[in-house]
Scaffold this motif. Structure first.
Motif, mmCIF file in Angstrom:
data_model
loop_
_atom_site.group_PDB
_atom_site.id
_atom_site.type_symbol
_atom_site.label_atom_id
_atom_site.label_comp_id
_atom_site.label_asym_id
_atom_site.label_seq_id
_atom_site.Cartn_x
_atom_site.Cartn_y
_atom_site.Cartn_z
ATOM 1 N N MET A 106 0.837 -1.202 0.000
ATOM 2 C CA MET A 106 0.000 0.000 0.000
ATOM 3 C C MET A 106 0.877 1.259 0.000
ATOM 4 S SD MET A 106 -2.917 1.350 -0.208
ATOM 5 C CE MET A 106 -4.000 -0.064 0.009
ATOM 6 N N SER A 107 2.004 1.217 0.690
ATOM 7 C CA SER A 107 2.918 2.352 0.665
ATOM 8 C C SER A 107 3.448 2.571 -0.748
ATOM 9 C CB SER A 107 4.081 2.110 1.636
ATOM 10 O OG SER A 107 3.617 1.945 2.956
ATOM 11 N N PHE A 108 3.788 1.446 -1.430
ATOM 12 C CA PHE A 108 4.271 1.575 -2.803
ATOM 13 C C PHE A 108 3.190 2.143 -3.708
ATOM 14 C CE2 PHE A 108 4.793 -0.039 -7.082
ATOM 15 C CZ PHE A 108 6.120 0.292 -7.361
ATOM 16 N N LEU A 109 1.947 1.684 -3.494
ATOM 17 C CA LEU A 109 0.845 2.181 -4.327
ATOM 18 C C LEU A 109 0.697 3.692 -4.192
ATOM 19 C CD1 LEU A 109 -2.622 0.467 -4.686
ATOM 20 C CD2 LEU A 109 -2.452 2.918 -4.437
ATOM 21 N N LEU A 110 0.701 4.184 -2.972
ATOM 22 C CA LEU A 110 0.548 5.633 -2.758
ATOM 23 C C LEU A 110 1.776 6.406 -3.251
ATOM 24 C CD1 LEU A 110 -1.113 6.197 0.730
ATOM 25 C CD2 LEU A 110 -1.909 7.033 -1.472
ATOM 26 N N GLN A 111 2.956 5.884 -2.988
ATOM 27 C CA GLN A 111 4.181 6.596 -3.326
ATOM 28 C C GLN A 111 4.407 6.655 -4.845
ATOM 29 O OE1 GLN A 111 6.380 8.274 -1.562
ATOM 30 N NE2 GLN A 111 8.002 8.506 -3.096
ATOM 31 N N SER A 112 4.224 5.518 -5.524
ATOM 32 C CA SER A 112 4.621 5.447 -6.933
ATOM 33 C C SER A 112 3.488 5.808 -7.881
ATOM 34 C CB SER A 112 5.131 4.037 -7.263
ATOM 35 O OG SER A 112 6.260 3.724 -6.469
ATOM 36 N N LEU A 113 2.251 5.509 -7.528
ATOM 37 C CA LEU A 113 1.133 5.750 -8.449
ATOM 38 C C LEU A 113 0.287 6.931 -7.998
ATOM 39 C CD1 LEU A 113 1.898 2.688 -9.029
ATOM 40 C CD2 LEU A 113 -0.446 2.459 -9.861
ATOM 41 N N PHE A 114 0.857 7.808 -7.164
ATOM 42 C CA PHE A 114 0.065 8.893 -6.590
ATOM 43 C C PHE A 114 -0.495 9.805 -7.671
ATOM 44 C CE2 PHE A 114 -0.344 13.134 -4.693
ATOM 45 C CZ PHE A 114 -1.190 12.839 -3.628
ATOM 46 N N GLN A 115 0.275 10.071 -8.706
ATOM 47 C CA GLN A 115 -0.171 10.997 -9.736
ATOM 48 C C GLN A 115 -1.267 10.402 -10.618
ATOM 49 O OE1 GLN A 115 3.185 11.918 -12.196
ATOM 50 N NE2 GLN A 115 3.820 9.786 -12.407
ATOM 51 N N HIS A 116 -1.456 9.087 -10.569
ATOM 52 C CA HIS A 116 -2.491 8.441 -11.381
ATOM 53 C C HIS A 116 -3.759 8.179 -10.587
ATOM 54 C CE1 HIS A 116 0.539 7.865 -14.471
ATOM 55 N NE2 HIS A 116 1.323 7.258 -13.583
ATOM 56 N N LEU A 117 -3.814 8.612 -9.343
ATOM 57 C CA LEU A 117 -4.968 8.377 -8.489
ATOM 58 C C LEU A 117 -5.890 9.578 -8.510
ATOM 59 C CD1 LEU A 117 -3.228 6.768 -5.352
ATOM 60 C CD2 LEU A 117 -4.217 5.610 -7.340
ATOM 61 N N THR A 118 -7.157 9.301 -8.366
ATOM 62 C CA THR A 118 -8.133 10.374 -8.215
ATOM 63 C C THR A 118 -8.109 10.857 -6.776
ATOM 64 O OG1 THR A 118 -9.921 8.856 -7.654
ATOM 65 C CG2 THR A 118 -9.562 9.340 -10.023
ATOM 66 N N VAL A 119 -8.802 11.970 -6.528
ATOM 67 C CA VAL A 119 -8.837 12.517 -5.176
ATOM 68 C C VAL A 119 -9.468 11.526 -4.205
ATOM 69 C CG1 VAL A 119 -9.754 14.375 -3.749
ATOM 70 C CG2 VAL A 119 -8.898 14.865 -6.049
ATOM 71 N N ASN A 120 -10.541 10.869 -4.637
ATOM 72 C CA ASN A 120 -11.194 9.909 -3.756
ATOM 73 C C ASN A 120 -10.298 8.710 -3.489
ATOM 74 O OD1 ASN A 120 -13.495 11.482 -3.598
ATOM 75 N ND2 ASN A 120 -14.474 10.485 -5.370
ATOM 76 N N GLN A 121 -9.578 8.273 -4.546
ATOM 77 C CA GLN A 121 -8.668 7.155 -4.352
ATOM 78 C C GLN A 121 -7.536 7.524 -3.394
ATOM 79 O OE1 GLN A 121 -7.665 6.384 -8.453
ATOM 80 N NE2 GLN A 121 -8.974 4.543 -8.524
ATOM 81 N N ARG A 122 -7.024 8.722 -3.506
ATOM 82 C CA ARG A 122 -5.955 9.161 -2.606
ATOM 83 C C ARG A 122 -6.424 9.132 -1.167
ATOM 84 N NH1 ARG A 122 -3.631 14.482 -5.906
ATOM 85 N NH2 ARG A 122 -2.791 13.311 -7.707
ATOM 86 N N GLN A 123 -7.642 9.624 -0.947
ATOM 87 C CA GLN A 123 -8.177 9.631 0.416
ATOM 88 C C GLN A 123 -8.410 8.210 0.911
ATOM 89 O OE1 GLN A 123 -11.685 12.007 0.820
ATOM 90 N NE2 GLN A 123 -11.942 11.546 2.994
ATOM 91 N N GLU A 124 -8.982 7.361 0.032
ATOM 92 C CA GLU A 124 -9.294 5.985 0.422
ATOM 93 C C GLU A 124 -8.021 5.207 0.747
ATOM 94 O OE1 GLU A 124 -11.085 1.901 -1.630
ATOM 95 O OE2 GLU A 124 -11.265 3.834 -2.656
#
Length: 844
Positions: A106-124
């Protein structure tokens, strides 16, 4: 055989034939079959083991640095598929109750794919990471061997999960290593010892500015070996600071705890920082501090923290904006051993007013004490300065150097502030808690001369007319003074006449008009602001052994108010041939009554804003200074004579003033009075010194000689050349006239026709070829007067030629324009010296 095994075998076939994408598809499909919903006992471990090998086929790496490099080079692949795979990995790891793996993915998901996430996904995903981290923390608290989240994780099948550091939460937009405060900064002591030459042989290669070893876009930042050595230094035992400016791009509140600096090389005591950042907040400043506990080279690698429940080690080279911020691999700073700390206090009144922005102080200057004082020009005061040892580590102060920083010329700096270094040195070394007190003498250096075009015009015009005629008629008037026809008509202005002259000027209405004109022109008189930095350079202990010190300053703003101004100046002769009068117009510009002492026994009272004319008796300046001039250096130049004359006036004049109402005292300087060359010439002694005797009776102070009618009078004249050059082609002459003292007939006061009233024995006119320097010439003749009366003898000597030697006496020449022309063309010019006063002979 189950479907999972069949799909696994198909994946292996495709993998062996190099079709990695198809192999990844079947592996992922097999993993999903292993946890199908219709199964009573889903095999989550097998699902996870099948998902991991499929990542490579989809172009997904679990190394965040490598993944970021692919994003930068646009070779990342399919972020949507990567997001789906990572979510499946997180879910599988959670089902396996392996929360450390779930947190890592999950840390990798947030760190590496942060720019491809929507606002709701970032919060979730951020909230989910916090929840997973909380579960992991509970497991670790009950486990005897907690998992180290910041390091790589090696699974039982040999697969390595790289570490993930949340460098984007928050995102650093500025990373600056701060210098110490100015009063704590170590400064290299200036040493006259030259450094030893390096023993390393010089390289035969030519220097090139090309950066041949810089990393390219295809080189991971992990391989960067560039470090930056800072041009300033820290001190052991002092708090060091690094300032970060960060942004929170998450739509949730970001809690940061245990944020400290990461260092290497020295023992460094870190101070943890915790804070909470609002959602989508920007430009939040964070100060990370620490204390070096040893000396040497300290490397600053980055910072570590805990955020979203994950411990992260954020190295400079791995920060998202490292390339834009031009961050190196690490910052290196030299740490100096312990240095003492000084405290400064002063008896000067303290002020909150700081120095102007364009003043002497800079951002590198530490002002320990601000003082402001108001003084009158010429006033002197003494204050006390106390230096105390406030070292927190009980270091001794073994060295203290004091210096001045001003915008004044170097020659006036030392006269502005005076102190005795011995008062400081005798108490060194200074123990911790001890103090030194010494006296600081403050001299208010101000202007005492009113510069005005009126005064300059007065000096230039009168110097070439009446004044030159008056001065040229006296015994010790300047050498080579041009003589005109009006010179012979000029009479001696003795002390009685001078006193009457000054008294008249001070009592009539003209001075009041002068005062009014001066007040209208120069009122108000502006004060002068002088900024002074008294710098203390001090050291001791291990820091002194390393060649370093600290600096601290005492800032003094001095407001110098005008006290006494000299508005006009002139030179008049006195009765004695070796003396003259310097006549000054002194203006009291204070609001108080002033007592002015201009000689040891004479003083005058000047009311506020009023002018008085004072005659200051001075001795004339000799042409040759026997104390400083050797025999082979006696040929003084014009500038040397004038400079000596100016210094002679400074030594002779002593104008001391006092304000009785306040008790303030001071001294007015005449060093800046712009004397004209003619005035300075008037102060110089004549190159010819006279010695005249009548029947062996010396001429003393203008005394009167008495003889009988028909008595023979022997006249002996001695001329002594006291100049540094030879005097050539001189004409010595004696002039006679009868003085009708009480005559009221205009034009009949003197009788120059004495052919029938006297007899001459010898010659009354003699040509002298040359009188060498420091030699004399003697001449004798005889006179007999036949009639009673008062007779006067005028003895004079002149020359009609100019030689190379006499040109050296140019500063004593007349400034009249007519005579300057003859000097420029080296034509003949009349130069006259007279014996003063005239000899008075009473015939009975």
């Amino acid at each position: 055989m189950s479907n999972v095994d069949n799909l696994t075998m198909i994946a292996e076939v495709y993998a062996n034939t190099g079709q990695n994408r198809k192999a990844a598809f079947y592996r992922r499909l097999a993993a999903l079959k292993a946890v199908s919903l219709h199964l009573e006992d889903p095999d989550w471990i097998k699902c996870y083991q099948l998902l991991l090998p499929s990542l490579d086929g989809y172009g997904l790496t679990l190394d965040p640095i490598e993944y970021q490099r692919r994003i930068d080079t646009n070779t990342v692949g399919w972020p949507g598929i990567h997001l789906q795979l990572l979510q499946e990995l997180v879910t599988t790891a959670a089902k396996m109750d392996c929360h450390s793996l779930a947190v890592r993915h999950m840390s990798f998901l947030l760190q590496s794919l942060f720019q491809h996430l929507t606002v709701n996904q970032r919060q979730e995903f951020a909230n989910k990471l916090i929840s997973l981290s909380a579960r992991l923390a509970e497991e670790e608290s009950s486990s005897s061997s907690p998992t180290v989240e910041s390091s790589a994780m090696k699974l039982q099948n040999g697969f390595v999960i790289p570490s993930v550091n949340l460098t984007k939460f928050p995102t650093v937009v500025s990373f600056k290593v701060q210098n110490l405060s100015p009063h704590l900064r170590p400064v290299k002591l200036k040493s006259k010892i030259k450094p030893l030459p390096s023993s390393t042989p010089s390289s035969p290669f030519i220097f090139t500015p090309l950066q041949l070893n810089r990393s390219t876009v295809n080189t991971p930042r992990r391989l960067s070996t560039v470090s930056t050595l800072l041009d300033y230094k820290w001190t052991e035992g002092e708090i060091a600071t690094v300032i970060l400016v960060v942004n929170n791009y998450l739509p949730i509140e970001l809690n940061i705890s245990q944020m400290v600096l990461m260092t290497n090389g020295l023992t460094f005591e870190t101070h943890a920082v915790s804070l909470t950042m609002a959602p989508d907040s920007q430009n939040v400043t964070i100060k990370l501090t620490g204390i070096p506990r040893s000396s040497g080279k300290l490397d600053i690698l980055g910072y570590s923290m805990q955020t979203l429940g994950v411990n992260s080690e954020c190295r400079l080279r791995e920060l998202p904006k490292a390339k834009k911020l031009k961050l190196p691999k690490n910052y290196s700073v030299e740490v100096i051993p312990f240095l003492p700390l000084i405290g400064i206090s002063c008896s000067l009144p303290k002020t909150t007013q700081t120095l102007p922005t364009n003043s002497l102080a800079t951002d590198k200057t530490h002002i320990a004490y601000n003082a402001m004082v108001t003084m009158f020009a010429g006033e002197k005061r003494t204050f006390q300065i106390t230096l105390s040892n406030n070292s927190p580590n009980s270091e001794l102060i073994e060295l203290i150097n004091v210096s001045i920083i001003t915008k004044l010329p170097k020659e006036t700096e030392r006269s502005l502030l005076e102190w005795d270094d011995n008062e400081i040195i005798k108490d060194l070394p200074l123990a911790c808690g001890a103090s030194i007190t010494f006296d600081l003498n403050l001299n208010a250096i101000g202007g005492f001369v009113v510069e005005s075009s009126h005064n300059n015009n007065r000096n230039n015009t009168k110097a070439t007319t009446n004044r030159s005629a008056t001065i040229g008629s006296h015994q010790n008037s300047p050498a080579h003074t041009g003589v005109t026809a009006t010179t012979k008509k000029t009479q001696l202005l003795g002390s009685t006449t001078l006193a009457n002259f000054i008294s008249e000027l001070q009592t009539n209405s003209k001075p009041k008009q002068i005062d009014k004109r001066i007040n209208d022109t120069f009122d108000p008189f502006p004060s002068k602001i002088v900024e002074v930095l008294l710098m203390f350079e001090y050291s001791g202990g291990p820091g002194l052994a390393s060649g370093y010190c600290r600096q601290s300053c005492l800032a003094i703003i001095i407001e110098i108010q005008p006290s006494l101004l000299i508005t006009h100046w002139d030179v008049l002769p006195a009765d004695l041939p070796t003396n003259c009068f310097l006549v000054l117009d002194a203006l009291n510009v204070t609001t108080q009554e002033m007592e002015l002492h201009y000689t040891a026994t004479k003083e005058i009272l000047i009311e506020a804003n009023e002018t008085c004319r004072i005659p200051v008796p001075i001795e004339r300046c000799p042409l040759v200074d026997d104390e400083t001039d050797s025999d082979d250096k006696r040929e003084d130049s014009s500038q040397t004579l004038l400079a000596r004359c100016r210094q002679h006036l400074i030594n002779q004049l002593n104008l001391n003033w006092k304000l009785p109402s306040s008790g303030i005292r001071g001294t007015a300087s005449v060093a800046n009075v712009p004397y004209s060359d003619q005035m300075l010439n008037s102060i110089l002694l004549s190159p010819i010194q006279w010695e005249v005797t009548l029947n062996d009776q010396n001429l003393r102070n203008g005394n009167e000689f008495s003889f009988k009618a028909g008595q023979y009078i022997s006249v002996a004249i001695s001329l002594y050349n006291c100049s540094a050059v030879s005097l050539k082609s001189l004409n010595l002459s004696i002039n006679y006239y009868q003085d009708y003292q009480n005559s009221h007939r205009i034009g009949k006061e003197r009788n120059y026709r004495l052919e029938m009233k006297k007899a001459l024995t010898g010659f009354d006119r003699v040509v002298i070829p040359e009188i060498e320097s420091m030699k004399n010439y003697c001449h004798e003749c005889g006179l007999t007067f036949f009639y009673r009366g008062i007779y006067k003898l005028g003895i004079e000597c002149n020359t009609n030629t100019i030689s190379d030697d006499t040109i050296r006496l140019k500063p004593m020449a007349n400034s009249d324009g007519k005579h300057n022309k003859s000097n420029k063309s080296h034509q003949k010019s009349t130069t006259l010296w007279k014996c003063s006063p005239s000899l008075v002979i009473s015939i009975e």
